[in-house]
Scaffold this motif. Structure first.
Motif, PDB file in Angstrom:
ATOM      1  N   ALA A 254       0.809  -1.229   0.000  1.00 18.03           N
ATOM      2  CA  ALA A 254       0.000   0.000   0.000  1.00 18.03           C
ATOM      3  C   ALA A 254       0.837   1.270   0.000  1.00 18.03           C
ATOM      4  O   ALA A 254       0.488   2.259  -0.659  1.00 18.03           O
ATOM      5  CB  ALA A 254      -0.926  -0.010   1.218  1.00 18.03           C
ATOM      6  N   ARG A 255       1.963   1.262   0.715  1.00 16.36           N
ATOM      7  CA  ARG A 255       2.768   2.468   0.857  1.00 16.36           C
ATOM      8  C   ARG A 255       3.328   2.963  -0.476  1.00 16.36           C
ATOM      9  O   ARG A 255       3.604   4.156  -0.647  1.00 16.36           O
ATOM     10  CB  ARG A 255       3.898   2.193   1.846  1.00 16.36           C
ATOM     11  CG  ARG A 255       4.756   3.399   2.193  1.00 16.36           C
ATOM     12  CD  ARG A 255       5.794   3.023   3.227  1.00 16.36           C
ATOM     13  NE  ARG A 255       6.756   4.079   3.434  1.00 16.36           N
ATOM     14  CZ  ARG A 255       7.857   3.948   4.175  1.00 16.36           C
ATOM     15  NH1 ARG A 255       8.108   2.787   4.775  1.00 16.36           N
ATOM     16  NH2 ARG A 255       8.696   4.955   4.302  1.00 16.36           N
ATOM     17  N   TRP A 256       3.461   2.040  -1.438  1.00 17.30           N
ATOM     18  CA  TRP A 256       4.061   2.393  -2.726  1.00 17.30           C
ATOM     19  C   TRP A 256       3.093   2.249  -3.896  1.00 17.30           C
ATOM     20  O   TRP A 256       3.491   2.321  -5.051  1.00 17.30           O
ATOM     21  CB  TRP A 256       5.307   1.533  -2.965  1.00 17.30           C
ATOM     22  CG  TRP A 256       6.351   1.769  -1.921  1.00 17.30           C
ATOM     23  CD1 TRP A 256       7.292   2.760  -1.911  1.00 17.30           C
ATOM     24  CD2 TRP A 256       6.548   1.018  -0.717  1.00 17.30           C
ATOM     25  NE1 TRP A 256       8.067   2.674  -0.770  1.00 17.30           N
ATOM     26  CE2 TRP A 256       7.629   1.613  -0.020  1.00 17.30           C
ATOM     27  CE3 TRP A 256       5.921  -0.095  -0.153  1.00 17.30           C
ATOM     28  CZ2 TRP A 256       8.096   1.133   1.207  1.00 17.30           C
ATOM     29  CZ3 TRP A 256       6.379  -0.579   1.070  1.00 17.30           C
ATOM     30  CH2 TRP A 256       7.452   0.037   1.736  1.00 17.30           C
ATOM     31  N   MET A 257       1.817   2.089  -3.602  1.00 14.50           N
ATOM     32  CA  MET A 257       0.861   1.818  -4.663  1.00 14.50           C
ATOM     33  C   MET A 257       0.590   3.014  -5.569  1.00 14.50           C
ATOM     34  O   MET A 257      -0.048   2.870  -6.606  1.00 14.50           O
ATOM     35  CB  MET A 257      -0.443   1.285  -4.071  1.00 14.50           C
ATOM     36  CG  MET A 257      -0.393  -0.199  -3.749  1.00 14.50           C
ATOM     37  SD  MET A 257      -0.219  -1.234  -5.215  1.00 14.50           S
ATOM     38  CE  MET A 257      -1.884  -1.170  -5.851  1.00 14.50           C
ATOM     39  N   HIS A 258       1.061   4.201  -5.198  1.00 19.56           N
ATOM     40  CA  HIS A 258       0.935   5.331  -6.123  1.00 19.56           C
ATOM     41  C   HIS A 258       1.733   5.071  -7.396  1.00 19.56           C
ATOM     42  O   HIS A 258       1.468   5.684  -8.429  1.00 19.56           O
ATOM     43  CB  HIS A 258       1.417   6.630  -5.462  1.00 19.56           C
ATOM     44  CG  HIS A 258       2.841   6.621  -5.034  1.00 19.56           C
ATOM     45  ND1 HIS A 258       3.276   5.931  -3.910  1.00 19.56           N
ATOM     46  CD2 HIS A 258       3.943   7.206  -5.569  1.00 19.56           C
ATOM     47  CE1 HIS A 258       4.584   6.104  -3.777  1.00 19.56           C
ATOM     48  NE2 HIS A 258       5.010   6.860  -4.773  1.00 19.56           N
ATOM     49  N   ARG A 259       2.700   4.153  -7.354  1.00 17.96           N
ATOM     50  CA  ARG A 259       3.450   3.761  -8.551  1.00 17.96           C
ATOM     51  C   ARG A 259       2.784   2.617  -9.302  1.00 17.96           C
ATOM     52  O   ARG A 259       3.121   2.354 -10.453  1.00 17.96           O
ATOM     53  CB  ARG A 259       4.871   3.333  -8.160  1.00 17.96           C
ATOM     54  CG  ARG A 259       5.720   4.438  -7.589  1.00 17.96           C
ATOM     55  CD  ARG A 259       5.970   5.520  -8.607  1.00 17.96           C
ATOM     56  NE  ARG A 259       6.857   6.562  -8.085  1.00 17.96           N
ATOM     57  CZ  ARG A 259       7.097   7.708  -8.688  1.00 17.96           C
ATOM     58  NH1 ARG A 259       6.505   7.981  -9.835  1.00 17.96           N
ATOM     59  NH2 ARG A 259       7.906   8.604  -8.151  1.00 17.96           N
ATOM     60  N   GLY A 260       1.854   1.919  -8.640  1.00 22.09           N
ATOM     61  CA  GLY A 260       1.194   0.786  -9.268  1.00 22.09           C
ATOM     62  C   GLY A 260       1.692  -0.530  -8.682  1.00 22.09           C
ATOM     63  O   GLY A 260       2.822  -0.628  -8.185  1.00 22.09           O
ATOM     64  N   MET A 262       2.317  -3.542 -10.184  1.00 23.03           N
ATOM     65  CA  MET A 262       3.381  -4.237 -10.912  1.00 23.03           C
ATOM     66  C   MET A 262       4.757  -3.612 -10.685  1.00 23.03           C
ATOM     67  O   MET A 262       5.718  -4.327 -10.383  1.00 23.03           O
ATOM     68  CB  MET A 262       3.024  -4.306 -12.405  1.00 23.03           C
ATOM     69  CG  MET A 262       4.093  -4.903 -13.307  1.00 23.03           C
ATOM     70  SD  MET A 262       5.339  -3.681 -13.832  1.00 23.03           S
ATOM     71  CE  MET A 262       4.310  -2.501 -14.702  1.00 23.03           C
ATOM     72  N   PRO A 263       4.924  -2.286 -10.810  1.00 23.63           N
ATOM     73  CA  PRO A 263       6.243  -1.717 -10.552  1.00 23.63           C
ATOM     74  C   PRO A 263       6.725  -1.972  -9.122  1.00 23.63           C
ATOM     75  O   PRO A 263       7.918  -2.216  -8.895  1.00 23.63           O
ATOM     76  CB  PRO A 263       6.041  -0.221 -10.802  1.00 23.63           C
ATOM     77  CG  PRO A 263       4.879  -0.147 -11.728  1.00 23.63           C
ATOM     78  CD  PRO A 263       3.974  -1.263 -11.299  1.00 23.63           C
ATOM     79  N   THR A 264       5.791  -1.940  -8.159  1.00 23.85           N
ATOM     80  CA  THR A 264       6.166  -2.213  -6.773  1.00 23.85           C
ATOM     81  C   THR A 264       6.633  -3.651  -6.620  1.00 23.85           C
ATOM     82  O   THR A 264       7.614  -3.934  -5.918  1.00 23.85           O
ATOM     83  CB  THR A 264       4.977  -1.923  -5.839  1.00 23.85           C
ATOM     84  OG1 THR A 264       4.571  -0.560  -6.017  1.00 23.85           O
ATOM     85  CG2 THR A 264       5.343  -2.142  -4.389  1.00 23.85           C
ATOM     86  N   MET A 265       5.961  -4.577  -7.288  1.00 23.47           N
ATOM     87  CA  MET A 265       6.358  -5.983  -7.191  1.00 23.47           C
ATOM     88  C   MET A 265       7.703  -6.229  -7.880  1.00 23.47           C
ATOM     89  O   MET A 265       8.533  -6.991  -7.377  1.00 23.47           O
ATOM     90  CB  MET A 265       5.285  -6.879  -7.824  1.00 23.47           C
ATOM     91  CG  MET A 265       3.967  -6.893  -7.067  1.00 23.47           C
ATOM     92  SD  MET A 265       4.107  -7.457  -5.350  1.00 23.47           S
ATOM     93  CE  MET A 265       4.179  -5.877  -4.474  1.00 23.47           C
ATOM     94  N   LYS A 266       7.937  -5.592  -9.009  1.00 20.33           N
ATOM     95  CA  LYS A 266       9.236  -5.773  -9.670  1.00 20.33           C
ATOM     96  C   LYS A 266      10.367  -5.195  -8.822  1.00 20.33           C
ATOM     97  O   LYS A 266      11.454  -5.786  -8.734  1.00 20.33           O
ATOM     98  CB  LYS A 266       9.220  -5.156 -11.074  1.00 20.33           C
ATOM     99  CG  LYS A 266       8.475  -6.021 -12.092  1.00 20.33           C
ATOM    100  CD  LYS A 266       8.746  -5.603 -13.527  1.00 20.33           C
ATOM    101  CE  LYS A 266       8.206  -6.654 -14.516  1.00 20.33           C
ATOM    102  NZ  LYS A 266       8.444  -6.296 -15.933  1.00 20.33           N
ATOM    103  N   ALA A 267      10.114  -4.059  -8.159  1.00 18.70           N
ATOM    104  CA  ALA A 267      11.121  -3.490  -7.266  1.00 18.70           C
ATOM    105  C   ALA A 267      11.357  -4.405  -6.065  1.00 18.70           C
ATOM    106  O   ALA A 267      12.503  -4.586  -5.620  1.00 18.70           O
ATOM    107  CB  ALA A 267      10.681  -2.105  -6.798  1.00 18.70           C
ATOM    108  N   ALA A 268      10.289  -4.999  -5.546  1.00 17.43           N
ATOM    109  CA  ALA A 268      10.428  -5.905  -4.406  1.00 17.43           C
ATOM    110  C   ALA A 268      11.207  -7.159  -4.790  1.00 17.43           C
ATOM    111  O   ALA A 268      12.069  -7.630  -4.030  1.00 17.43           O
ATOM    112  CB  ALA A 268       9.051  -6.282  -3.874  1.00 17.43           C
ATOM    113  N   LEU A 269      10.925  -7.718  -5.953  1.00 17.72           N
ATOM    114  CA  LEU A 269      11.680  -8.888  -6.408  1.00 17.72           C
ATOM    115  C   LEU A 269      13.166  -8.560  -6.517  1.00 17.72           C
ATOM    116  O   LEU A 269      14.027  -9.358  -6.126  1.00 17.72           O
ATOM    117  CB  LEU A 269      11.141  -9.371  -7.755  1.00 17.72           C
ATOM    118  CG  LEU A 269       9.789 -10.091  -7.717  1.00 17.72           C
ATOM    119  CD1 LEU A 269       9.257 -10.274  -9.131  1.00 17.72           C
ATOM    120  CD2 LEU A 269       9.898 -11.439  -7.011  1.00 17.72           C
TER     121      LEU A 269
END
Length: 311
Positions: A254-260, A262-269
Motif C-alpha cells: 500500500a505504501r508504494w501503490m501510487h506507482r502501481g 506491478m512496478p512495486t512488485m518488480k522493485a520488491a523482487l
C-alpha cells in the motif's frame, strides 16, 4: 504434457499466482528469465494455480496478439503441469477471446480467466450485456471460466450482477479486487458458501477471506510467498501466526501503490535478489529512494532473500 484436470480449493485454500513478465532490451519476453521466475512461483510461492497472461500486473496488454499467445505457451511450458494453469483470454472482441480460449484448451490448461468487459464505445455495460458476453464465449470454448472483476481495466459490477454471472454454468471461479469487506463478506455467502463458484480475493483480504469461508486469493510474487505462509498457518490452526503474517500486508504494497502494483512488485523482487527487470516503459518506474524504502521494509518481513540476483 500431463494435463491437470482439477483444482478443488475447498480442501486446499487457493493461492492463484500470476508470474510477472520479464522483458529483454528489445522489449520482447525474456523466456529464460520467465522460466526461472515461474520456478520461484511454483516452488517458493507454493502456487496452487498459475495465471498465464491474465492480469494487468503481467503487462500482457503491451504485447501484439501473437506475442501474447507466445507468452501463454511459454508460461504453460515452464509450469510443466506441476500445478494447474488458468489462461487469461480477456479481449474486447469475443472472436479473439475465443481464439485464446481454444489455445488454452490445446495446451492442456485447467481454466480460462475472463475480465468482465467495459463497453468499448463508452458507458457502463448492463448486466445483460456482460452475461451475453460470457455466454457467447462459453458457447465456443470448453474450459471452466474464472470471472475476473477489476474495475478500471474492466467493468465495475455490483453484487447482484456478480452473483448472476457466478450462477452461469461454466463460471467455476470468481476473482475480485475490491478489497471491500462488506462486499467480500456478502459475496462469499452468496457465491462460495451458496455453492455457485469458488470466490477469490486479494492479498490484503486473504486471511479474512479464509475465515469467512472463501476459497483464497490471487496475488503476484513476491506477495504470494507471504500468502503461502499465511495459508499454512491458517491450515495449521495457528490464528496468531496467521494474523502476524497478514499484518505484513498492511504497508506492503500500500505504501508504494501510487506507482502501481506491478512496478512495486518488480522493485520488491529486485530487493529480494529475484529481479526480473524493469516495467515496460514508460510507466511505473520507482525512484531510487522508493526502491530503497521497499528494500528496507522487506527486511522486516517473512519474505526470503537470496544471495544471487537473477536479473
Amino acid at each position: 504434457m500431463n494435463t491437470i484436470k482439477s483444482a478443488n480449493f475447498k480442501t486446499t485454500p487457493a493461492l492463484v499466482v500470476p508470474p510477472l513478465t520479464p522483458f529483454d532490451s528489445s522489449l520482447k519476453v525474456d523466456r529464460a528469465a520467465l522460466a526461472t521466475h515461474i520456478d520461484y512461483v511454483v516452488e517458493g510461492c507454493r502456487a496452487t494455480m498459475v495465471v498465464a497472461a491474465g492480469v494487468e500486473t503481467q503487462e500482457y496488454h503491451y504485447l501484439p496478439f501473437e506475442e501474447r499467445k507466445a507468452l501463454v505457451r511459454a508460461t504453460v511450458e515452464a509450469v510443466d503441469a506441476r500445478v494447474p494453469v488458468v489462461v487469461g483470454i480477456s479481449h474486447p472482441s469475443i472472436r479473439s477471446a475465443v481464439e485464446l480460449g481454444q489455445l488454452a484448451s490445446s495446451l492442456g490448461a485447467h481454466a480460462i480467466q475472463l475480465l468482465a468487459p467495459l463497453r468499448p464505445f463508452g458507458g457502463a455495460p448492463s448486466t445483460a450485456e456482460v452475461v451475453r458476453y460470457f455466454e457467447l464465449i462459453a458457447r465456443e470454448t470448453e474450459l471452466p471460466i474464472m470471472l475476473y472483476l477489476n474495475p478500471g481495466p474492466g467493468a465495475d459490477l455490483g453484487p447482484e450482477a456478480t452473483v448472476e454471472l457466478a450462477k452461469l454454468e461454466r463460471v467455476k471461479y470468481v476473482k475480485e479486487s475490491s478489497r471491500d469487506l462488506a462486499r467480500v463478506g456478502r459475496l462469499i455467502e452468496q457465491i462460495d458458501r451458496a455453492g455457485h463458484a469458488q470466490y477469490l480475493t486479494t492479498s490484503q483480504m486473504l486471511l479474512i477471506t479464509l475465515q469467512l469461508g472463501g476459497s483464497g486469493a490471487t496475488m503476484p510474487p513476491p506477495l504470494a510467498e507471504l500468502g503461502a505462509k499465511i495459508i499454512a498457518a491458517f491450515d495449521a490452526g495457528n490464528a496468531a501466526e496467521a494474523a502476524r503474517l497478514q499484518q505484513q500486508f498492511s504497508l506492503f504494497p500500500a505504501r508504494w501503490m501510487h506507482r502501481g502494483l506491478m512496478p512495486t512488485m518488480k522493485a520488491a523482487l529486485h530487493a529480494l535478489g529475484r529481479g526480473i527487470g524493469e516495467p515496460y516503459p514508460p510507466f511505473g518506474t520507482l525512484t531510487d529512494d522508493e526502491a530503497a524504502q521497499i528494500a528496507t521494509y522487506l527486511q522486516s518481513t517473512d519474505l526470503s532473500h537470496v544471495t544471487e540476483n537473477h536479473a
